[in-house]
Design a protein around this motif. Structure first.
Motif, short mmCIF file in Angstrom:
data_model
loop_
_atom_site.label_atom_id
_atom_site.label_comp_id
_atom_site.label_asym_id
_atom_site.label_seq_id
_atom_site.Cartn_x
_atom_site.Cartn_y
_atom_site.Cartn_z
N GLU A 122 10.10 -6.62 -0.45
CA GLU A 122 9.32 -6.03 -1.54
C GLU A 122 8.77 -7.13 -2.44
O GLU A 122 7.64 -7.04 -2.92
CB GLU A 122 10.18 -5.07 -2.36
N THR A 144 0.84 -1.19 0.00
CA THR A 144 0.00 0.00 0.00
C THR A 144 0.87 1.25 0.00
O THR A 144 2.05 1.20 0.33
CB THR A 144 -0.90 0.04 1.25
N GLY A 145 0.27 2.35 -0.39
CA GLY A 145 0.94 3.64 -0.32
C GLY A 145 2.21 3.75 -1.13
O GLY A 145 2.28 3.32 -2.28
N ALA A 146 3.24 4.32 -0.49
CA ALA A 146 4.50 4.59 -1.17
C ALA A 146 5.21 3.32 -1.61
O ALA A 146 5.86 3.31 -2.65
CB ALA A 146 5.41 5.41 -0.25
N VAL A 147 5.06 2.25 -0.85
CA VAL A 147 5.71 0.99 -1.20
C VAL A 147 5.13 0.45 -2.51
O VAL A 147 5.86 0.07 -3.42
CB VAL A 147 5.54 -0.06 -0.07
N LYS A 148 3.82 0.43 -2.62
CA LYS A 148 3.15 -0.04 -3.83
C LYS A 148 3.54 0.83 -5.03
O LYS A 148 3.82 0.34 -6.11
CB LYS A 148 1.64 -0.04 -3.64
N ARG A 149 3.58 2.13 -4.82
CA ARG A 149 3.93 3.06 -5.90
C ARG A 149 5.36 2.81 -6.38
O ARG A 149 5.63 2.82 -7.57
CB ARG A 149 3.79 4.51 -5.39
N ARG A 150 6.27 2.58 -5.44
CA ARG A 150 7.68 2.33 -5.78
C ARG A 150 7.80 1.06 -6.61
O ARG A 150 8.52 1.02 -7.61
CB ARG A 150 8.51 2.21 -4.51
N ASP A 187 6.53 1.74 -10.07
CA ASP A 187 7.48 2.59 -10.80
C ASP A 187 8.67 1.79 -11.34
O ASP A 187 9.27 2.17 -12.33
CB ASP A 187 8.00 3.73 -9.92
#
Length: 75
Positions: free
Chosen positions: A66, A21-27, A30
């Motif tokens: 991750e 979720t959040g920044a981890v999912k976005r990273r 990306d």
């Protein structure tokens, strides 16, 4: 549920979903690990962390924590 962490060296899989979720999912997104992406596990470091992957024609290193957040379907 099979995660990217469970795929053995030399095997391929397809990304089904991301559980982070959040920044981890976005990273993770990306880096190119999105739904439908074909991934091959190239090698694993001697102590097991990180994993080296081939995704979309480039090499990517990702930590085991991750890799646990990426659900895959073995090919």
């Amino acid at each position: 549920m099979t995660t990217l962490r469970d795929i053995p060296v030399g095997s391929s899989c397809t990304v089904k979903s991301l559980t982070g979720t959040g920044a981890v999912k976005r990273r993770i997104m990306d880096m190119g690990l999105t739904k439908g992406a074909k991934v091959t596990v190239v090698k694993v470091a001697p102590l097991g962390d990180p994993l080296e992957l081939n995704v979309r024609g480039y090499e990517l290193s990702i930590r085991k924590d991750e890799a646990e957040k990426v659900e895959v379907e073995p090919a």
